[in-house]
Design a protein around this motif. Sequence first.
Motif, PDB file in Angstrom:
ATOM      1  N   GLN A  23       0.751  -1.290   0.271  1.00  0.00           N
ATOM      2  CA  GLN A  23      -0.084   0.053  -0.090  1.00  0.00           C
ATOM      3  C   GLN A  23       0.847   1.262   0.085  1.00  0.00           C
ATOM      4  O   GLN A  23       0.737   2.194  -0.794  1.00  0.00           O
ATOM      5  CB  GLN A  23      -0.898   0.144   1.186  1.00  0.00           C
ATOM      6  CG  GLN A  23      -2.033  -0.984   1.314  1.00  0.00           C
ATOM      7  CD  GLN A  23      -3.021  -0.942   0.040  1.00  0.00           C
ATOM      8  OE1 GLN A  23      -3.384   0.254  -0.231  1.00  0.00           O
ATOM      9  NE2 GLN A  23      -3.485  -1.836  -0.615  1.00  0.00           N
ATOM     10  N   GLN A  24       1.918   1.307   0.599  1.00  0.00           N
ATOM     11  CA  GLN A  24       2.825   2.470   0.632  1.00  0.00           C
ATOM     12  C   GLN A  24       3.628   2.670  -0.701  1.00  0.00           C
ATOM     13  O   GLN A  24       3.637   3.683  -0.995  1.00  0.00           O
ATOM     14  CB  GLN A  24       3.737   2.293   1.825  1.00  0.00           C
ATOM     15  CG  GLN A  24       3.328   2.183   3.307  1.00  0.00           C
ATOM     16  CD  GLN A  24       4.162   2.134   4.477  1.00  0.00           C
ATOM     17  OE1 GLN A  24       5.537   1.475   3.977  1.00  0.00           O
ATOM     18  NE2 GLN A  24       4.368   2.417   5.558  1.00  0.00           N
ATOM     19  N   THR A  25       4.076   1.705  -1.035  1.00  0.00           N
ATOM     20  CA  THR A  25       4.542   1.480  -2.661  1.00  0.00           C
ATOM     21  C   THR A  25       3.720   2.395  -3.655  1.00  0.00           C
ATOM     22  O   THR A  25       3.992   3.178  -4.295  1.00  0.00           O
ATOM     23  CB  THR A  25       5.042   0.340  -3.101  1.00  0.00           C
ATOM     24  OG1 THR A  25       5.895  -0.183  -2.027  1.00  0.00           O
ATOM     25  CG2 THR A  25       5.533   0.299  -4.265  1.00  0.00           C
ATOM     26  N   MET A  26       2.279   1.779  -3.289  1.00  0.00           N
ATOM     27  CA  MET A  26       1.288   2.429  -4.335  1.00  0.00           C
ATOM     28  C   MET A  26       1.146   3.757  -4.171  1.00  0.00           C
ATOM     29  O   MET A  26       1.024   4.697  -5.042  1.00  0.00           O
ATOM     30  CB  MET A  26       0.070   1.588  -4.433  1.00  0.00           C
ATOM     31  CG  MET A  26       0.197   0.229  -4.927  1.00  0.00           C
ATOM     32  SD  MET A  26      -1.488  -0.561  -4.902  1.00  0.00           S
ATOM     33  CE  MET A  26      -2.360  -0.649  -3.779  1.00  0.00           C
ATOM     34  N   VAL A  27       0.902   4.347  -2.798  1.00  0.00           N
ATOM     35  CA  VAL A  27       0.838   5.634  -2.479  1.00  0.00           C
ATOM     36  C   VAL A  27       2.046   6.436  -2.838  1.00  0.00           C
ATOM     37  O   VAL A  27       2.197   7.800  -3.289  1.00  0.00           O
ATOM     38  CB  VAL A  27       0.510   5.818  -0.957  1.00  0.00           C
ATOM     39  CG1 VAL A  27       0.558   7.097  -0.257  1.00  0.00           C
ATOM     40  CG2 VAL A  27      -0.847   5.105  -0.416  1.00  0.00           C
ATOM     41  N   PHE A  28       3.444   5.834  -2.619  1.00  0.00           N
ATOM     42  CA  PHE A  28       4.492   6.652  -2.867  1.00  0.00           C
ATOM     43  C   PHE A  28       4.670   6.744  -4.334  1.00  0.00           C
ATOM     44  O   PHE A  28       4.957   7.796  -4.908  1.00  0.00           O
ATOM     45  CB  PHE A  28       5.657   5.659  -2.342  1.00  0.00           C
ATOM     46  CG  PHE A  28       7.129   6.240  -2.569  1.00  0.00           C
ATOM     47  CD1 PHE A  28       7.399   7.407  -2.093  1.00  0.00           C
ATOM     48  CD2 PHE A  28       7.976   5.459  -3.607  1.00  0.00           C
ATOM     49  CE1 PHE A  28       8.871   7.899  -2.457  1.00  0.00           C
ATOM     50  CE2 PHE A  28       9.154   6.015  -3.857  1.00  0.00           C
ATOM     51  CZ  PHE A  28       9.592   7.136  -3.402  1.00  0.00           C
ATOM     52  N   ALA A  47      -9.655   6.044   1.568  1.00  0.00           N
ATOM     53  CA  ALA A  47      -9.985   7.700   2.130  1.00  0.00           C
ATOM     54  C   ALA A  47      -8.842   8.530   2.232  1.00  0.00           C
ATOM     55  O   ALA A  47      -7.727   7.988   2.187  1.00  0.00           O
ATOM     56  CB  ALA A  47     -10.505   7.192   3.467  1.00  0.00           C
ATOM     57  N   GLU A  48      -9.202   9.917   1.971  1.00  0.00           N
ATOM     58  CA  GLU A  48      -7.982  10.660   2.254  1.00  0.00           C
ATOM     59  C   GLU A  48      -7.155  10.491   3.429  1.00  0.00           C
ATOM     60  O   GLU A  48      -5.911  10.513   3.523  1.00  0.00           O
ATOM     61  CB  GLU A  48      -8.361  12.085   1.847  1.00  0.00           C
ATOM     62  CG  GLU A  48      -7.330  13.142   1.687  1.00  0.00           C
ATOM     63  CD  GLU A  48      -7.691  14.577   1.544  1.00  0.00           C
ATOM     64  OE1 GLU A  48      -6.999  15.478   1.519  1.00  0.00           O
ATOM     65  OE2 GLU A  48      -9.016  14.720   1.232  1.00  0.00           O
ATOM     66  N   ASN A  49      -7.653  10.063   4.426  1.00  0.00           N
ATOM     67  CA  ASN A  49      -7.255   9.890   5.829  1.00  0.00           C
ATOM     68  C   ASN A  49      -6.213   8.849   5.717  1.00  0.00           C
ATOM     69  O   ASN A  49      -5.135   8.834   6.584  1.00  0.00           O
ATOM     70  CB  ASN A  49      -8.192   9.820   6.905  1.00  0.00           C
ATOM     71  CG  ASN A  49      -8.883  11.105   7.547  1.00  0.00           C
ATOM     72  OD1 ASN A  49      -8.410  12.148   6.959  1.00  0.00           O
ATOM     73  ND2 ASN A  49      -9.938  11.201   8.098  1.00  0.00           N
ATOM     74  N   THR A  50      -6.644   7.911   4.960  1.00  0.00           N
ATOM     75  CA  THR A  50      -5.727   6.564   4.929  1.00  0.00           C
ATOM     76  C   THR A  50      -4.721   6.965   4.102  1.00  0.00           C
ATOM     77  O   THR A  50      -3.379   6.548   4.478  1.00  0.00           O
ATOM     78  CB  THR A  50      -6.603   5.525   4.357  1.00  0.00           C
ATOM     79  OG1 THR A  50      -7.604   5.170   5.009  1.00  0.00           O
ATOM     80  CG2 THR A  50      -5.547   4.251   3.986  1.00  0.00           C
ATOM     81  N   THR A  56       2.532   9.533   6.027  1.00  0.00           N
ATOM     82  CA  THR A  56       3.376   9.775   7.245  1.00  0.00           C
ATOM     83  C   THR A  56       4.158   8.806   7.425  1.00  0.00           C
ATOM     84  O   THR A  56       5.357   8.928   7.834  1.00  0.00           O
ATOM     85  CB  THR A  56       2.368  10.004   8.432  1.00  0.00           C
ATOM     86  OG1 THR A  56       1.491  11.060   8.122  1.00  0.00           O
ATOM     87  CG2 THR A  56       2.961  10.448   9.777  1.00  0.00           C
ATOM     88  N   ALA A  57       3.872   7.550   7.439  1.00  0.00           N
ATOM     89  CA  ALA A  57       4.794   6.281   7.412  1.00  0.00           C
ATOM     90  C   ALA A  57       5.958   6.495   6.590  1.00  0.00           C
ATOM     91  O   ALA A  57       7.046   6.078   6.820  1.00  0.00           O
ATOM     92  CB  ALA A  57       3.840   5.217   7.437  1.00  0.00           C
ATOM     93  N   ILE A  58       5.728   6.791   5.390  1.00  0.00           N
ATOM     94  CA  ILE A  58       6.610   6.708   4.261  1.00  0.00           C
ATOM     95  C   ILE A  58       7.482   7.876   4.449  1.00  0.00           C
ATOM     96  O   ILE A  58       8.888   7.765   4.371  1.00  0.00           O
ATOM     97  CB  ILE A  58       5.939   7.227   2.794  1.00  0.00           C
ATOM     98  CG1 ILE A  58       5.044   5.730   2.448  1.00  0.00           C
ATOM     99  CG2 ILE A  58       6.976   7.357   1.893  1.00  0.00           C
ATOM    100  CD1 ILE A  58       4.147   6.322   1.369  1.00  0.00           C
ATOM    101  N   LYS A  63      13.142   9.258   6.616  1.00  0.00           N
ATOM    102  CA  LYS A  63      13.722  10.354   7.468  1.00  0.00           C
ATOM    103  C   LYS A  63      13.687  11.717   6.978  1.00  0.00           C
ATOM    104  O   LYS A  63      14.498  12.255   6.772  1.00  0.00           O
ATOM    105  CB  LYS A  63      15.079   9.912   8.050  1.00  0.00           C
ATOM    106  CG  LYS A  63      15.141   8.690   8.723  1.00  0.00           C
ATOM    107  CD  LYS A  63      16.415   7.983   9.193  1.00  0.00           C
ATOM    108  CE  LYS A  63      16.707   7.078  10.089  1.00  0.00           C
ATOM    109  NZ  LYS A  63      15.909   5.897  10.004  1.00  0.00           N
ATOM    110  N   VAL A  64      12.371  12.130   6.417  1.00  0.00           N
ATOM    111  CA  VAL A  64      12.218  13.611   5.680  1.00  0.00           C
ATOM    112  C   VAL A  64      11.049  14.020   6.187  1.00  0.00           C
ATOM    113  O   VAL A  64      10.037  13.384   6.786  1.00  0.00           O
ATOM    114  CB  VAL A  64      12.459  13.412   4.133  1.00  0.00           C
ATOM    115  CG1 VAL A  64      13.703  13.063   3.480  1.00  0.00           C
ATOM    116  CG2 VAL A  64      11.060  12.557   3.619  1.00  0.00           C
ATOM    117  N   ASN A  65      11.078  15.251   6.166  1.00  0.00           N
ATOM    118  CA  ASN A  65       9.680  15.916   6.752  1.00  0.00           C
ATOM    119  C   ASN A  65       8.879  16.781   5.675  1.00  0.00           C
ATOM    120  O   ASN A  65       8.041  17.513   6.131  1.00  0.00           O
ATOM    121  CB  ASN A  65      10.258  16.929   7.914  1.00  0.00           C
ATOM    122  CG  ASN A  65      11.264  17.987   7.435  1.00  0.00           C
ATOM    123  OD1 ASN A  65      11.281  18.152   6.217  1.00  0.00           O
ATOM    124  ND2 ASN A  65      11.717  19.061   8.175  1.00  0.00           N
ATOM    125  N   SER A  66       9.285  16.494   4.503  1.00  0.00           N
ATOM    126  CA  SER A  66       8.081  16.933   3.482  1.00  0.00           C
ATOM    127  C   SER A  66       8.302  16.144   2.212  1.00  0.00           C
ATOM    128  O   SER A  66       9.178  15.343   1.815  1.00  0.00           O
ATOM    129  CB  SER A  66       8.654  18.439   3.193  1.00  0.00           C
ATOM    130  OG  SER A  66       9.913  18.497   2.327  1.00  0.00           O
TER     131      SER A  66
END
Length: 90
Positions: A23-28, A47-50, A56-58, A63-66
């Motif tokens: 899931q993180q890979t698809m969002v990334f 959902a946008e919250n998901t 946030t996890a990515i 180790k970046v903040n933006s």
Amino acid sequence: MRNSLFFSAALSVTAQKYKLSKQQTMVFSCAVAGLSNKEIGFVLRRAENTVELHMTAILHKFKVNSRAKLIARFWMASFEELENVLTCRP
């Protein structure tokens, strides 16, 4: 065609390196392509919250903040990896 092949390979290597879930890979992938959280949610039917939780996890794993730093790190690492392949360096 070559660009999409390079992107797919770079995405795969990055996902493994940073231990991203499927899931993180698809969002990334969508984030690197320039989509907003709302657009990513629409495309992935989440959902946008998901999407925000995944982002946030990515960001934490990288180790970046933006988002901008995340994308910059992805492309820099991808081009370094490409350079290593082209020059036959491990």
